[in-house]
Design an enzyme around this catalytic site. Structure first.
Site, mmCIF file in Angstrom:
data_model
loop_
_atom_site.group_PDB
_atom_site.id
_atom_site.type_symbol
_atom_site.label_atom_id
_atom_site.label_comp_id
_atom_site.label_asym_id
_atom_site.label_seq_id
_atom_site.Cartn_x
_atom_site.Cartn_y
_atom_site.Cartn_z
ATOM 1 N N LYS A 98 0.821 -1.216 0.000
ATOM 2 C CA LYS A 98 0.000 0.000 0.000
ATOM 3 C C LYS A 98 0.854 1.265 0.000
ATOM 4 O O LYS A 98 0.612 2.195 -0.772
ATOM 5 C CB LYS A 98 -0.941 -0.002 1.210
ATOM 6 C CG LYS A 98 -1.911 1.191 1.202
ATOM 7 C CD LYS A 98 -2.959 1.096 2.289
ATOM 8 C CE LYS A 98 -2.394 1.333 3.651
ATOM 9 N NZ LYS A 98 -3.401 1.760 4.645
ATOM 10 N N SER A 99 1.878 1.301 0.862
ATOM 11 C CA SER A 99 2.737 2.490 0.932
ATOM 12 C C SER A 99 3.388 2.785 -0.416
ATOM 13 O O SER A 99 3.467 3.948 -0.848
ATOM 14 C CB SER A 99 3.830 2.286 1.986
ATOM 15 O OG SER A 99 3.278 2.149 3.265
ATOM 16 N N ARG A 157 2.840 5.994 -3.361
ATOM 17 C CA ARG A 157 3.979 6.789 -3.817
ATOM 18 C C ARG A 157 4.200 6.664 -5.322
ATOM 19 O O ARG A 157 4.603 7.633 -5.969
ATOM 20 C CB ARG A 157 5.220 6.370 -3.027
ATOM 21 C CG ARG A 157 5.194 6.867 -1.577
ATOM 22 C CD ARG A 157 6.115 6.065 -0.677
ATOM 23 N NE ARG A 157 6.228 6.656 0.664
ATOM 24 C CZ ARG A 157 5.322 6.537 1.624
ATOM 25 N NH1 ARG A 157 4.207 5.852 1.401
ATOM 26 N NH2 ARG A 157 5.503 7.099 2.803
ATOM 27 N N GLY A 174 -4.539 8.526 5.854
ATOM 28 C CA GLY A 174 -3.574 9.491 6.372
ATOM 29 C C GLY A 174 -2.393 9.668 5.438
ATOM 30 O O GLY A 174 -1.852 10.770 5.309
ATOM 31 N N ARG A 221 -7.222 13.042 13.210
ATOM 32 C CA ARG A 221 -5.810 12.641 13.288
ATOM 33 C C ARG A 221 -4.929 13.880 13.137
ATOM 34 O O ARG A 221 -5.179 14.734 12.285
ATOM 35 C CB ARG A 221 -5.496 11.607 12.217
ATOM 36 C CG ARG A 221 -6.230 10.296 12.466
ATOM 37 C CD ARG A 221 -5.999 9.283 11.374
ATOM 38 N NE ARG A 221 -4.618 8.814 11.340
ATOM 39 C CZ ARG A 221 -4.165 7.930 10.456
ATOM 40 N NH1 ARG A 221 -4.981 7.426 9.539
ATOM 41 N NH2 ARG A 221 -2.908 7.548 10.496
ATOM 42 N N SER A 260 9.073 9.470 11.252
ATOM 43 C CA SER A 260 7.802 9.311 10.544
ATOM 44 C C SER A 260 8.052 9.357 9.048
ATOM 45 O O SER A 260 8.485 10.381 8.515
ATOM 46 C CB SER A 260 6.823 10.423 10.937
ATOM 47 O OG SER A 260 5.716 10.452 10.049
ATOM 48 N N GLN A 310 5.794 9.414 6.782
ATOM 49 C CA GLN A 310 4.846 10.326 6.142
ATOM 50 C C GLN A 310 5.312 11.771 6.238
ATOM 51 O O GLN A 310 5.236 12.520 5.252
ATOM 52 C CB GLN A 310 3.463 10.157 6.762
ATOM 53 C CG GLN A 310 2.823 8.811 6.456
ATOM 54 C CD GLN A 310 1.444 8.659 7.053
ATOM 55 O OE1 GLN A 310 0.943 9.529 7.756
ATOM 56 N NE2 GLN A 310 0.815 7.532 6.784
ATOM 57 N N ASP A 347 2.771 -0.359 12.427
ATOM 58 C CA ASP A 347 1.531 -0.857 11.835
ATOM 59 C C ASP A 347 1.268 -2.324 12.159
ATOM 60 O O ASP A 347 0.124 -2.789 12.064
ATOM 61 C CB ASP A 347 1.551 -0.680 10.307
ATOM 62 C CG ASP A 347 1.366 0.765 9.893
ATOM 63 O OD1 ASP A 347 0.802 1.543 10.689
ATOM 64 O OD2 ASP A 347 1.792 1.131 8.784
ATOM 65 N N LYS A 406 -3.887 6.466 15.453
ATOM 66 C CA LYS A 406 -4.096 5.797 14.173
ATOM 67 C C LYS A 406 -5.583 5.862 13.830
ATOM 68 O O LYS A 406 -6.304 6.731 14.305
ATOM 69 C CB LYS A 406 -3.586 4.356 14.251
ATOM 70 C CG LYS A 406 -2.069 4.241 14.387
ATOM 71 C CD LYS A 406 -1.375 4.664 13.102
ATOM 72 C CE LYS A 406 0.112 4.428 13.147
ATOM 73 N NZ LYS A 406 0.761 4.752 11.850
#
Length: 432
Positions: free
Chosen positions: A21-22, A26, A94, A122, A168, A170, A317, A344
């Site tokens: 997913k990450s 991207r 997020g 969040r 982080s 993100q 996660d 989260k």
């Protein structure tokens, strides 16, 4: 949607997983910033990643999904986005909100980004602060911290040297994406190393970017990134549910093909091996600057461990599924320094504690984690709540495989946020 999970005797299967997913997020964003065609294979088509796709198309990108797992991005270069005609909706994602804030801060137009009830609660100040120092202008709810967020972008983004308060991926990624528009060098320095998919992908697409220890240095673009062919590896976070299923179910062997084994993501494997897990990585290779391999997993006798400090950002996660593994480990497992879990999709510390107690597990909630006493029977014969959190829902499903009695899980449809194929693969490992 409520599901019922019944116990199984063993697991003997070979599976492949949807794309990470990450990395899927991207690839869409960086492919849209590039010039020329980017073809993405093994794309994860989930509610989260489709939020990113739709937002990019709303600001002038050209992205077409030609099959469930293949996407073509017709890149027009970083300076060809346009002002959206409506509010941008990240829904529950997020990653979408934070990474797109980096891109939007460097555009010479006005935009507003929001999300669902959960995402609007969040915190976003950790992204707003560094992007504001770079010249972005933001207006947000509750003292400038929560969505909806108004972004007054600027073409005069400045380079920055920024030390992040916490590790982080993100936050780091939002800064690096904005830094592509800056004239000069931007540095991001973290207290511990976080996931580095953005750095690897930017380099693959042609950015001038280097990493050393916990510092990333990137130069503003003097020419566009170039579109590339891109294969998204299987998602190790998604694999973690099935890894734990095989470890805690007796007489089990599971082979998981073509999984991403990026060192910043294999914290879950390191922790499970510390616990005594029999996991082997075979058939290793590198695809578009990301390491990939197959995982061979066999049922194991686990032992309790303490997980804290620099290890936490690398497994944040996977903590819900680690909690399930801990219930079957000999001795006590302690999770600490993980207060981030409270921010989260839900308060995961509280959710894990409440639901495991329903299942008969001895667990003690703490402000920044919990203690679990292992070697316990999972009673079942109850209804658990997902809290509309996909990782809580999937972790409870794995617990149901070894419960004494069936478990019902409410609001299980939330798994579609990150892993729509979970139920299909879950049933496959039970039936082979």
């Amino acid at each position: 949607m409520k599901i019922e999970v019944t116990p199984t005797e063993n697991i003997n299967a070979e599976i492949t997983l949807p794309g990470d997913k990450s990395i899927s997020h991207r690839a869409l964003i960086i492919g849209s910033l590039a010039e020329g065609e980017t073809k993405i294979h093994n794309f994860l088509s989930s509610e989260d990643t489709l939020s990113t796709l739709n937002i990019l198309n709303s600001i002038g990108a050209s992205i077409k999904q030609i099959s469930e797992d293949e996407v073509i991005v017709e890149g027009k270069g970083k300076d060809n986005f346009i002002e959206p005609s409506n509010v941008l909706n990240a829904k529950n994602s997020g990653t979408t909100m934070r990474l797109m804030m980096g891109v939007l801060s460097a555009q010479n137009f006005y935009s507003v980004i929001t999300g669902d009830d959960s995402l609007r609660e969040r915190p976003m100040k950790r992204v707003i602060d560094p992007l504001s120092k770079m010249g972005g202008r933001f207006f947000a709810r509750k003292n400038g911290e929560f969505a909806p967020i108004t972004i007054l972008g600027t073409k005069d983004i400045s380079p920055i040297v920024y030390k992040t308060p916490v590790a982080s991926a993100q936050v780091k990624s939002a800064i690096l994406l904005a830094a592509l528009y800056a004239k000069g060098e931007t540095q991001v320095i973290e207290p511990a190393k976080s996931r580095d998919h953005t750095e690897r992908m930017l380099k693959y697409f042609g950015a001038d970017i280097t990493q050393k220890d916990t510092t990333v240095v990137i130069q503003g673009l003097t020419k566009n990134l170039e579109g590339r062919e891109f294969f998204v590896p299987g998602d190790l976070s998604s694999a973690s549910f099935f890894i734990v299923a095989a470890l805690i179910t007796k007489n089990s062997t599971l082979l998981i093909k073509n999984v991403g084994i990026n060192p910043t993501r294999t914290g879950i494997l390191s922790v499970l091996k510390m616990m005594g897990a029999d996991i082997k990585i075979i058939n290793e290779k590198t695809l578009n600057n990301e390491p990939v391999g197959d995982l061979l997993v066999k049922s194991s006798s686990l032992k309790g461990v303490e997980i804290k400090g620099e290890m936490i950002p690398l497994i944040i996660d996977e903590i819900p599924i680690l909690a399930i593994a801990a219930t079957q480990a000999k001795g006590k497992t302690t999770i600490k320094d993980a207060k981030e879990l409270r921010y989260k999709e839900t308060d995961r510390i509280r959710a894990i504690t409440r639901e495991l107690k329903k299942l008969g597990i001895d667990i003690l909630e703490k402000e920044d984690g919990f203690d679990i006493i292992g070697n316990q029977k999972i009673r079942g014969n109850c209804t658990c709540e997902s809290y509309n959190d996909h990782r809580i829902a999937m972790s409870l499903a794995i617990a149901g495989l070894i419960a004494d009695n069936p478990i019902e899980i409410d609001n299980f449809e939330c798994v579609n946020i990150s892993f729509p194929e979970f139920t299909e693969i879950f049933e496959k490992i039970r039936s082979i």
